[in-house]
Design an enzyme around this catalytic site. Structure first.
Site, PDB file in Angstrom:
ATOM      1  N   CYS A   1       0.380  14.338 -13.674  1.00  0.00           N
ATOM      2  CA  CYS A   1       0.676  13.092 -14.376  1.00  0.00           C
ATOM      3  C   CYS A   1       1.328  12.101 -13.426  1.00  0.00           C
ATOM      4  O   CYS A   1       1.608  12.414 -12.261  1.00  0.00           O
ATOM      5  CB  CYS A   1       1.579  13.344 -15.584  1.00  0.00           C
ATOM      6  SG  CYS A   1       3.217  13.979 -15.132  1.00  0.00           S
TER       7      CYS A   1
ATOM      8  N   CYS B   1       4.480  13.216 -11.736  1.00  0.00           N
ATOM      9  CA  CYS B   1       4.265  14.074 -10.565  1.00  0.00           C
ATOM     10  C   CYS B   1       4.019  13.226  -9.319  1.00  0.00           C
ATOM     11  O   CYS B   1       4.538  13.513  -8.233  1.00  0.00           O
ATOM     12  CB  CYS B   1       3.070  15.002 -10.792  1.00  0.00           C
ATOM     13  SG  CYS B   1       3.175  16.030 -12.267  1.00  0.00           S
TER      14      CYS B   1
ATOM     15  N   ASP C   1     -16.411 -20.791   5.485  1.00  0.00           N
ATOM     16  CA  ASP C   1     -16.858 -21.236   6.803  1.00  0.00           C
ATOM     17  C   ASP C   1     -18.348 -21.588   6.718  1.00  0.00           C
ATOM     18  O   ASP C   1     -19.086 -20.991   5.933  1.00  0.00           O
ATOM     19  CB  ASP C   1     -16.627 -20.103   7.815  1.00  0.00           C
ATOM     20  CG  ASP C   1     -17.272 -20.397   9.155  1.00  0.00           C
ATOM     21  OD1 ASP C   1     -16.959 -21.444   9.730  1.00  0.00           O
ATOM     22  OD2 ASP C   1     -18.097 -19.579   9.609  1.00  0.00           O
TER      23      ASP C   1
ATOM     24  N   ASP D   1     -17.056 -15.339   9.255  1.00  0.00           N
ATOM     25  CA  ASP D   1     -17.670 -14.261  10.035  1.00  0.00           C
ATOM     26  C   ASP D   1     -17.282 -14.267  11.503  1.00  0.00           C
ATOM     27  O   ASP D   1     -17.683 -13.364  12.242  1.00  0.00           O
ATOM     28  CB  ASP D   1     -19.201 -14.352   9.928  1.00  0.00           C
ATOM     29  CG  ASP D   1     -19.763 -15.490  10.773  1.00  0.00           C
ATOM     30  OD1 ASP D   1     -19.100 -16.542  10.856  1.00  0.00           O
ATOM     31  OD2 ASP D   1     -20.843 -15.321  11.351  1.00  0.00           O
TER      32      ASP D   1
ATOM     33  N   ASP E   1     -12.421 -17.573  12.565  1.00  0.00           N
ATOM     34  CA  ASP E   1     -12.053 -17.494  11.149  1.00  0.00           C
ATOM     35  C   ASP E   1     -10.907 -16.513  10.905  1.00  0.00           C
ATOM     36  O   ASP E   1     -10.341 -16.499   9.810  1.00  0.00           O
ATOM     37  CB  ASP E   1     -13.258 -17.046  10.307  1.00  0.00           C
ATOM     38  CG  ASP E   1     -14.421 -18.017  10.391  1.00  0.00           C
ATOM     39  OD1 ASP E   1     -14.166 -19.222  10.407  1.00  0.00           O
ATOM     40  OD2 ASP E   1     -15.571 -17.551  10.472  1.00  0.00           O
TER      41      ASP E   1
END
Length: 747
Positions: A19, A22, A434, A631, A635
């Site tokens: 649970c 735990c 971008d 990419d 960036d």
């Protein structure tokens, strides 16, 4: 500071964690261990990940000190999954067997009570009969429910309390009271001499059944990692001493030469040495069209060789392959914690002790002020509260949804780095995009060729001229000619004229290619092409005039073309309620032209990398929740600054490493998929948390008897056990609904 992914990690298989309480105790114990930077329990697949410099032995000792078991995982991912499947199958059948035995006793007893009502002990014969039933029930508690009692004892020895504690106390109390009735009935009023053996047996049976069903449903949540692992063949065909031999995948080394035949999977990452073929990369990138591969091209592990034979050299093996890194990223994200889970964590940390106090308080109220038979009512209330309050559903509510959601994302080529990013993606208000390589293809291409004569003939002449230039625009012209399979002609007298264009002699013809200034300088009449050149410029394309032997022959245009699906993706993102802002280092004219075609009305052009990061920061200060898609290396600062950074998968390693979510497809549809999936996952988490909270919030008072004045009846411990067992099944089943998630692009 080191990133999570850069810290050394160890994985352990857990025993006894059941649970949210735990989870908190195990993680809390490990956080106190010197050298542990992070400890994370995945309750869904019963694993523990520890990052830092602490030894495995130290970590195991800390877990055992907390009252649980752990063992290091030293096998490969494939072997681990096979072991887990085998263990889950064994445990599943064991739970079913335990459930069958317990219910085999409990159901007839419950039927006896319902049909005859004879569950009282008033005579010697009844004492003997129910005494025998009590011994059978004790056998059920030992053989079918022993793991609850041993878990409760372990927790008690370490001053803890967990789900096992509640189950053991509830069923143990019901059995102990019933045996007291059997052995010493004279100590109790005649109306209170009721036995509850059926409750103990039924509760053990129902909880075991619930755990079996939960385990079966939980096994489906790791389907994404299973699918990724299935992309790897266990063997590879390697050239050794002039012979081709099949060896285990783990034995492949860098520099080995491997052969793949049609229909076989690429075993490791490498570079093609000989042959050509179409390779299906859809399982990694989501791109449905097979990619042509030839000498010098790269291959990725897990992709499928379609129709040719390839000889290639291994460059990345084992954990270094792209597929292995994807599997690792998915696993890490599946075990990560989302911010919304903190509420459940805080509640579960004090939940079990609080429930025990409530159960005792309710029992005392019934014992002192309840109607007769007080002892029987007290027992029913105590047992029902203890059983119905087990916080299993609360502990599973968040990790199950995250596990399925992250796995579903992997199927869509959306790799989520952590749970925080998964949650934040659902709340974005602005997406900063971008241009180059994200909205466009990232490489110049010949987009237009206008001529009054033969287009192929002119293109062959211009490409032959441009083969002497190293300019990116020249590469686009040469590439276009090669795509049309045109033959390049001999070139002589080549000259590049700065800021104007190029000239030379091709196959005896004097060729010019350049801007208006070049044509004016050479007295070429291009008046017929002015209007068309202006139209192309308005579209953001670079127009160049062509002349052959002193006469205008036409014009060509080169541009970084907009991706085929960019407009549809932008429209889809706008429908999702996001504001779109485009960032680019390109010229304002080109940027505005691209934005106009795509329906983007906020454009920032001629930017440096630090300018992109600054704009993201300004948006954040305004209270916007910002996502950034890009990419390139330039960036990276903006990706890191944004609430959620989306790296296009075909981009640079720096961008991918910086981003929170990596898109394997070079398409903004991946961003839309990620946002839709994030929202679906968060909805699912909220449903699970709401269900778990409501279950416990309503269940405990009902079990405590608040409805007794209106109904005259108390909640049966058997019903409480069934409700507790199936609450977890409900949460897991609801999380599994995410497996049927379908992005709007795919519908």
């Amino acid at each position: 500071m080191a990133k999570e992914s850069e810290l050394p990690a160890q994985t352990f298989r857990l025993q006894g964690a059941s649970c949210a309480g735990c989870v908190n105790k195990i993680e809390g114990a490990l956080q106190k261990v010197p050298g542990v930077d992070e400890a994370r329990v995945n309750l869904a697949d019963q694993t523990l990940t520890v990052r830092g410099g602490a030894s495995a032995e130290t970590c195991v000792a800390a877990v055992e000190e907390a009252g649980y078991g752990a063992e290091p995982v030293r096998s490969s991912e494939r072997e681990l999954r096979e072991q887990q499947r085998a263990e889950e199958q064994r445990h599943y059948h064991q739970l079913l067997w335990r459930s069958a035995l317990a219910l085999g006793l409990g159901l007839p007893l419950m039927a006896w009570g319902l049909l005859t009502g004879e569950m009282m002990v008033n005579t010697l014969a009844q004492q003997l009969a129910w005494g025998a039933v009590g011994l059978l029930t004790l056998a059920v508690l030992v053989f079918c429910g022993g793991h609850f009692f041993s878990g409760a004892w372990r927790a008690f020895r370490h001053h803890n309390a967990n789900m096992d504690t509640l189950v053991a106390l509830g069923t143990g109390t019901a059995w102990a009271f019933s045996m007291l009735v059997v052995l010493l009935p004279q100590l109790l009023p005649e109306a209170a001499r009721h036995v509850y053996f059926e409750a103990s047996a039924m509760i053990i049976g129902l909880i075991n059944l619930g755990q079996a069903l939960e385990l079966r449903a939980r096994g489906r949540t790791s389907a994404a990692v299973e699918k990724l692992l299935q992309l790897q063949d266990p063997t590879a065909r390697v050239l050794r001493d002039g012979r081709e031999v099949d060896i285990p995948l783990e034995q492949v080394q860098k520099g080995d030469r491997l052969r793949v035949r049609p229909g076989e999977k690429i075993p490791v990452d490498g570079q093609v040495l000989e042959g050509s073929s179409l390779v299906d990369e859809s399982m990694l990138t989501g791109e449905p069209v097979p990619v042509k591969k030839g000498e010098g091209d790269t291959l990725s592990a897990g992709t499928l060789n379609k129709n040719g034979t390839l000889l290639f050299e291994a460059e990345k093996v084992g954990a270094e392959t792209r597929l292995a890194q994807i599997i690792e990223m998915v696993k890490n994200a599946q075990s990560s914690r989302v911010p919304i889970a903190r509420l459940a964590d805080k509640i579960s940390a004090i939940f079990v002790p609080t429930v025990m106090i409530i159960a005792i308080a309710a029992a005392l109220v019934w014992f002192n002020w309840g109607p007769d038979p007080r002892a029987a009512h007290t027992l029913v209330v105590l047992t029902s509260v203890l059983i119905i309050a087990c916080p299993c559903a609360l502990g599973l509510a968040t990790p199950m949804s995250v596990m399925v959601g992250v796995g579903k994302g992997a199927e869509y080529g959306v790799l989520v780095r952590n749970g925080k990013a998964l949650q934040q993606a659902s709340n974005l208000t602005t997406l900063v995009v971008d241009k180059t390589g994200t909205l466009t293809e990232g490489a110049p291409k010949l987009t237009d060729l206008d001529t009054d004569g033969d287009a192929d003939e002119l293109l062959a002449l211009l490409a032959s001229l441009e083969q002497g230039s190293e300019h990116p625009l020249a590469e686009a012209v040469v590439a276009a000619a090669r795509d049309r399979e045109l033959e390049l002609l001999p070139l002589s007298d080549f000259e590049a004229i700065t800021a104007h264009g190029v000239r030379g002699t091709v196959n005896g013809k004097k060729i010019l290619l350049g801007n208006r200034k070049l044509m004016q300088r050479e007295n070429i009449d291009i008046a017929a092409w002015h209007e068309r050149a202006n139209e192309l410029a308005d579209l953001g394309r670079t127009a160049m005039y062509a002349a052959v032997d002193g006469d205008a022959a036409g014009l060509i245009a080169v541009a970084d073309p907009i991706r085929d699906d960019a407009k549809a993706a932008i429209a889809r993102l706008l429908r999702l309620g996001l504001r779109i802002e485009m960032l680019t280092g390109d010229s304002s004219a080109t940027a505005e032209a691209v934005a106009q075609q795509l329906g983007i009305d906020r454009v920032h052009a001629e930017l440096l990398p630090e300018d992109k990061e600054k704009i993201v920061g300004e948006l954040l200060k305004k209270g916007e929740r910002v996502g950034m898609a890009g990419d390139g290396i330039n960036d990276a600062p903006a990706l890191a600054r944004a609430d959620v950074g989306f790296a296009i998968g075909a981009g640079t390693d720096v961008a991918i490493e910086t981003a929170d979510i990596t898109l394997m497809r070079s398409s903004l549809h991946g961003v839309a998929n990620a946002i839709e999936l994030s929202r679906a996952t968060l909805r699912n988490i909220k449903q699970n948390l709401f269900g778990a909270f409501i279950y416990n919030t309503l269940g405990i008072p009902i079990a405590a008897g608040v409805l007794y004045p209106f109904t005259g009846a108390l909640l049966s411990p058997v019903i409480a056990g069934a409700a507790m067992a199936f609450s977890s099944v409900t949460v897991v089943s609801n999380a599994n609904r995410l497996r049927f998630f379908q992005a709007t692009e795919e519908q």
